[in-house]
Motif scaffolding. Sequence first.
Motif, PDB file in Angstrom:
ATOM      1  N   GLU A   1      14.636  22.996 -43.432  1.00 18.83           N
ATOM      2  CA  GLU A   1      13.711  22.029 -44.016  1.00 18.83           C
ATOM      3  C   GLU A   1      13.812  22.052 -45.539  1.00 18.83           C
ATOM      4  N   ALA A   2      13.997  23.239 -46.129  1.00 21.60           N
ATOM      5  CA  ALA A   2      14.176  23.327 -47.578  1.00 21.60           C
ATOM      6  C   ALA A   2      15.426  22.568 -48.009  1.00 21.60           C
ATOM      7  N   LYS A   3      16.496  22.670 -47.229  1.00 21.73           N
ATOM      8  CA  LYS A   3      17.714  21.926 -47.549  1.00 21.73           C
ATOM      9  C   LYS A   3      17.496  20.427 -47.376  1.00 21.73           C
ATOM     10  N   ASP A   4      16.820  20.038 -46.310  1.00 26.15           N
ATOM     11  CA  ASP A   4      16.563  18.617 -46.063  1.00 26.15           C
ATOM     12  C   ASP A   4      15.747  17.993 -47.191  1.00 26.15           C
ATOM     13  N   ASN A   5      14.951  18.822 -47.882  1.00 30.55           N
ATOM     14  CA  ASN A   5      14.113  18.327 -48.976  1.00 30.55           C
ATOM     15  C   ASN A   5      14.690  18.663 -50.360  1.00 30.55           C
TER      16      ASN A   5
END
Length: 266
Positions: A178-182
């Motif tokens: 999720e950190a990468k997606d954001n």
Amino acid sequence: MSAPHVLAEVKDGIGWMTLNRPESLNALSMEMRDLLIEHSAKFEKDPAVRCVVIRGAGTHFMAGGDIRGFHKSLTEDKESHLAGFEMRVVKAHQAIYQIRRMNKPVLASVQGAAAGFGLSLILNCDLAIASDDSFFTLAYRHIGLSADGGATYFLPRVVGERKALEIALLGERFSAQEAKDNNILNWVVPKDQLAAETEKMARKLADGPTYALGVAKKLIRNSFDNSWDEHSHREAEGLAACAATEDHFEGLSAFLEKRKAKFKGR
């Protein structure tokens, strides 16, 4: 004598800063803050350092502020603790300022927990790589605080205002993916490959035309604060400065000679 709260070494053009309180999940201490300021200032001015990596010792990156220390200080001398609190934050921001303005690439290498100031620190690095089992939270709301370390300034610029409000107001844990997606992370890799992939990326950055990379970094960092009219002049000035470097000529020569360029950072 206990080990310093930040370990620093320079090896083959890469400056390594290792947060070194593994028994406390690398929670930020005043000593750690002061050493981050000291070592980032040295790395910034050292021509032998062409890329900087920030990582955590042990199994976690940084669990945020020293909650036990906060509680102890409030319990033992509340008046003194509160009187000096703002200045302690200002001093921590000096470390962030130096890392952010550094005219060379800064890479965060993240494993385990990255909470509170740890997340702020990642947001202020230029690039970030993390293991697939790492996890993140802004966390401040859980102890009745707003955020510091530039989180409320840089987080909305990275993830957007609405997502930043969600992360700050709820304080929920989120995964590496999720950190990468954001856009908080650039890369997520298997846990057992983190060290090797960090080394590979740091090597690629350190071997690059670091003067030009520093100019590009500064231009991008300042772009949100300038109008296009102002920024266009800064961009032209930056490109002209890079054109006068040895690295520019080396890059042209290497391209025409069909070989890999050997940049020197000048």
